[in-house]
Design a protein around this motif. Structure first.
Motif, PDB file in Angstrom:
ATOM      1  N   ALA A   1      29.532  81.424  47.181  1.00 49.24           N
ATOM      2  CA  ALA A   1      28.126  81.824  47.093  1.00 49.24           C
ATOM      3  C   ALA A   1      27.930  83.050  46.220  1.00 49.24           C
ATOM      4  CB  ALA A   1      27.550  82.071  48.480  1.00 49.24           C
ATOM      5  N   ILE A   2      28.930  83.902  46.164  1.00 40.54           N
ATOM      6  CA  ILE A   2      28.832  85.123  45.367  1.00 40.54           C
ATOM      7  C   ILE A   2      30.204  85.420  44.771  1.00 40.54           C
ATOM      8  CG2 ILE A   2      29.260  86.604  47.378  1.00 40.54           C
ATOM      9  CD1 ILE A   2      27.347  88.664  46.130  1.00 40.54           C
ATOM     10  N   SER A   3      30.211  85.944  43.564  1.00 42.64           N
ATOM     11  CA  SER A   3      31.466  86.255  42.883  1.00 42.64           C
ATOM     12  C   SER A   3      31.288  87.520  42.050  1.00 42.64           C
ATOM     13  CB  SER A   3      31.896  85.084  41.992  1.00 42.64           C
ATOM     14  OG  SER A   3      30.880  84.763  41.048  1.00 42.64           O
ATOM     15  N   LEU A   4      32.406  88.055  41.545  1.00 43.69           N
ATOM     16  CA  LEU A   4      32.359  89.218  40.669  1.00 43.69           C
ATOM     17  C   LEU A   4      32.689  88.782  39.246  1.00 43.69           C
ATOM     18  CD1 LEU A   4      34.084  92.097  42.700  1.00 43.69           C
ATOM     19  CD2 LEU A   4      31.647  91.741  42.293  1.00 43.69           C
ATOM     20  N   GLN A   5      31.904  89.284  38.310  1.00 44.67           N
ATOM     21  CA  GLN A   5      32.083  88.918  36.911  1.00 44.67           C
ATOM     22  C   GLN A   5      32.389  90.170  36.095  1.00 44.67           C
ATOM     23  OE1 GLN A   5      29.234  86.075  35.089  1.00 44.67           O
ATOM     24  NE2 GLN A   5      28.825  87.710  33.627  1.00 44.67           N
ATOM     25  N   HIS A   6      33.381  90.071  35.188  1.00 43.40           N
ATOM     26  CA  HIS A   6      33.738  91.206  34.334  1.00 43.40           C
ATOM     27  C   HIS A   6      32.563  91.593  33.435  1.00 43.40           C
ATOM     28  CE1 HIS A   6      37.959  91.233  35.431  1.00 43.40           C
ATOM     29  NE2 HIS A   6      38.028  89.928  35.218  1.00 43.40           N
ATOM     30  N   ILE A   7      32.343  92.896  33.287  1.00 47.43           N
ATOM     31  CA  ILE A   7      31.275  93.361  32.398  1.00 47.43           C
ATOM     32  C   ILE A   7      31.814  94.330  31.347  1.00 47.43           C
ATOM     33  CG2 ILE A   7      29.408  92.998  34.052  1.00 47.43           C
ATOM     34  CD1 ILE A   7      29.512  95.973  34.705  1.00 47.43           C
ATOM     35  N   ASP A   8      33.156  94.445  31.249  1.00 42.81           N
ATOM     36  CA  ASP A   8      33.768  95.231  30.183  1.00 42.81           C
ATOM     37  C   ASP A   8      35.055  94.553  29.737  1.00 42.81           C
ATOM     38  OD1 ASP A   8      35.476  95.719  32.285  1.00 42.81           O
ATOM     39  OD2 ASP A   8      35.499  97.898  32.051  1.00 42.81           O
ATOM     40  N   ASN A   9      35.544  94.934  28.594  1.00 45.42           N
ATOM     41  CA  ASN A   9      36.727  94.285  28.028  1.00 45.42           C
ATOM     42  C   ASN A   9      38.000  94.619  28.786  1.00 45.42           C
ATOM     43  OD1 ASN A   9      35.190  93.120  25.978  1.00 45.42           O
ATOM     44  ND2 ASN A   9      35.436  94.903  24.611  1.00 45.42           N
ATOM     45  N   GLU A  10      38.046  95.744  29.446  1.00 47.92           N
ATOM     46  CA  GLU A  10      39.238  96.150  30.180  1.00 47.92           C
ATOM     47  C   GLU A  10      39.340  95.497  31.553  1.00 47.92           C
ATOM     48  OE1 GLU A  10      37.091  98.385  28.845  1.00 47.92           O
ATOM     49  OE2 GLU A  10      38.264  98.750  27.017  1.00 47.92           O
ATOM     50  N   GLY A  11      38.245  94.935  32.030  1.00 45.99           N
ATOM     51  CA  GLY A  11      38.250  94.293  33.343  1.00 45.99           C
ATOM     52  C   GLY A  11      38.204  95.262  34.497  1.00 45.99           C
ATOM     53  N   LYS A  12      37.822  96.498  34.228  1.00 51.15           N
ATOM     54  CA  LYS A  12      37.772  97.501  35.290  1.00 51.15           C
ATOM     55  C   LYS A  12      36.396  97.561  35.965  1.00 51.15           C
ATOM     56  CE  LYS A  12      41.255 100.499  33.164  1.00 51.15           C
ATOM     57  NZ  LYS A  12      41.536 101.847  32.618  1.00 51.15           N
ATOM     58  N   ARG A  13      35.399  97.020  35.311  1.00 50.81           N
ATOM     59  CA  ARG A  13      34.047  97.045  35.852  1.00 50.81           C
ATOM     60  C   ARG A  13      33.550  95.616  36.029  1.00 50.81           C
ATOM     61  NH1 ARG A  13      30.960  99.031  31.645  1.00 50.81           N
ATOM     62  NH2 ARG A  13      29.187  99.311  33.055  1.00 50.81           N
ATOM     63  N   LYS A  14      32.987  95.362  37.189  1.00 55.39           N
ATOM     64  CA  LYS A  14      32.516  94.013  37.493  1.00 55.39           C
ATOM     65  C   LYS A  14      31.125  94.066  38.119  1.00 55.39           C
ATOM     66  CE  LYS A  14      37.131  92.058  38.252  1.00 55.39           C
ATOM     67  NZ  LYS A  14      37.980  91.266  39.164  1.00 55.39           N
ATOM     68  N   MET A  15      30.446  92.926  38.087  1.00 55.30           N
ATOM     69  CA  MET A  15      29.092  92.841  38.627  1.00 55.30           C
ATOM     70  C   MET A  15      28.988  91.622  39.541  1.00 55.30           C
ATOM     71  SD  MET A  15      26.041  94.154  38.719  1.00 55.30           S
ATOM     72  CE  MET A  15      26.010  95.228  37.272  1.00 55.30           C
ATOM     73  N   PRO A  16      28.351  91.766  40.713  1.00 59.84           N
ATOM     74  CA  PRO A  16      28.148  90.595  41.578  1.00 59.84           C
ATOM     75  C   PRO A  16      27.268  89.553  40.895  1.00 59.84           C
ATOM     76  CG  PRO A  16      27.720  92.647  42.759  1.00 59.84           C
ATOM     77  CD  PRO A  16      27.826  93.005  41.306  1.00 59.84           C
ATOM     78  N   VAL A  17      27.628  88.312  41.057  1.00 63.30           N
ATOM     79  CA  VAL A  17      26.848  87.198  40.523  1.00 63.30           C
ATOM     80  C   VAL A  17      26.540  86.246  41.670  1.00 63.30           C
ATOM     81  CG1 VAL A  17      26.832  85.229  38.949  1.00 63.30           C
ATOM     82  CG2 VAL A  17      27.905  87.375  38.244  1.00 63.30           C
ATOM     83  N   ILE A  18      25.264  85.911  41.836  1.00 66.39           N
ATOM     84  CA  ILE A  18      24.854  85.004  42.904  1.00 66.39           C
ATOM     85  C   ILE A  18      24.940  83.569  42.389  1.00 66.39           C
ATOM     86  CG2 ILE A  18      23.060  84.486  44.607  1.00 66.39           C
ATOM     87  CD1 ILE A  18      24.211  87.389  44.628  1.00 66.39           C
ATOM     88  N   ASN A  19      25.567  82.712  43.160  1.00 67.87           N
ATOM     89  CA  ASN A  19      25.781  81.328  42.759  1.00 67.87           C
ATOM     90  C   ASN A  19      24.945  80.365  43.596  1.00 67.87           C
ATOM     91  OD1 ASN A  19      27.807  82.167  40.839  1.00 67.87           O
ATOM     92  ND2 ASN A  19      29.179  82.452  42.585  1.00 67.87           N
ATOM     93  N   LYS A  20      24.936  79.116  43.188  1.00 66.65           N
ATOM     94  CA  LYS A  20      24.072  78.099  43.791  1.00 66.65           C
ATOM     95  C   LYS A  20      24.338  77.889  45.275  1.00 66.65           C
ATOM     96  CE  LYS A  20      22.369  73.433  42.839  1.00 66.65           C
ATOM     97  NZ  LYS A  20      22.512  72.234  41.967  1.00 66.65           N
ATOM     98  N   ALA A  21      25.549  78.183  45.730  1.00 67.34           N
ATOM     99  CA  ALA A  21      25.901  77.959  47.139  1.00 67.34           C
ATOM    100  C   ALA A  21      25.249  78.959  48.094  1.00 67.34           C
ATOM    101  CB  ALA A  21      27.417  77.994  47.316  1.00 67.34           C
ATOM    102  N   CYS A  22      24.634  80.016  47.551  1.00 69.69           N
ATOM    103  CA  CYS A  22      24.020  81.045  48.399  1.00 69.69           C
ATOM    104  C   CYS A  22      22.960  80.432  49.312  1.00 69.69           C
ATOM    105  CB  CYS A  22      23.399  82.130  47.524  1.00 69.69           C
ATOM    106  SG  CYS A  22      22.499  83.394  48.453  1.00 69.69           S
TER     107      CYS A  22
END
Length: 247
Positions: free
Chosen positions: A198-219
């Motif tokens: 239902a929710i996952s973390l997505q990389h928001i920088d090239n180093e992979g040190k910063r991520k952002m929650p992403v809401i998915n269809k299963a929520c």
């Protein structure tokens, strides 16, 4: 004062007229209420409803405010609205920030307990529930988006919320404050979500040190992500009754 014997035609005719009048009155009142339901629904504050709640006007019309859903909830997530809710007084709702529905009961006991079908009886699995949809309301405040971890009690020592930690107790939820965390990168919203994918973390920088929650269809909008978020005000909120793909 004399009364007519019940066997006399005059009595029978009078009784039929009375019953017709009562029936007409009930019909008129019922039709009037049915017409007013959409209006009444607008007077009721927007609330996150228990799992399986049918469309709001029908929910308000059919719910008898019996409190059975409140009684069976293992985490005491469901409350009955107080008198300050105007037309919504006594109607069950969930304040996800204070106590989310974490599906500790698995079989969605509140739906099984509802005597009127206000909570849809065709729903038998938590994945079928649609209470609302999670939304990342404050992305800039998210610890993961800043590359930060989290240590300690998710909501502090005074937080009263309960959550089922299956690695500790498969059946009984425990206080969140009794389960401290030590995370290199905060992922509490993903880690504690009771709905897989239902929710996952997505990389928001090239180093992979910063991520952002992403809401998915299963929520399903259960609110656990909103409850467990350690940031105040919370980063993630639930938009009640919003469905995936809706504008």
């Amino acid at each position: 004062m004399s009364t007519l014997p019940k066997s006399l035609p005059r009595y029978q005719a009078s009784r039929r007229r009375f019953l017709r009048t009562v029936g007409l009155f009930v019909g008129v009142v019922g039709a009037s209420l049915a017409t007013l339901l959409p209006v009444i629904a607008k007077w009721v504050p927007a609330r996150l409803r228990p799992p399986g709640a049918i469309e709001e006007p029908a929910f308000l019309a059919s719910c008898i405010k019996c409190g059975q859903c409140v009684q069976v909830c293992p985490v005491q997530a469901i409350r009955l609205a107080d008198i300050d809710e105007a037309m919504g007084v006594g109607v069950p709702y969930i304040d996800a920030r204070a106590q989310a529905c974490d599906f500790s009961c698995d079989a969605v006991q509140c739906i099984l307990a509802c005597p009127t079908g206000s909570l849809n009886h065709t729903i038998i699995k938590k994945e079928e529930v649609r209470m609302g949809l999670a939304r990342v309301a404050r992305p800039e405040a998210c610890l993961a988006s800043q590359g930060q971890g989290f240590q300690g009690q998710a909501r502090g020592a005074d937080f009263q919320g309960l959550l089922r930690y299956t690695e500790i107790d498969r059946w009984n939820p425990i206080p969140v404050r009794d389960h401290p965390y030590d995370l290199e990168l905060c992922d509490l919203c993903v880690r504690q979500c009771p709905i897989e994918t239902a929710i996952s973390l997505q990389h928001i920088d090239n180093e992979g040190k910063r991520k952002m929650p992403v809401i998915n269809k299963a929520c399903v909008g259960c609110g656990v992500c909103e409850m467990i978020c350690p940031v105040e005000p919370t980063v993630i909120v639930i938009d009640e009754r919003k469905m995936w793909g809706a504008a």
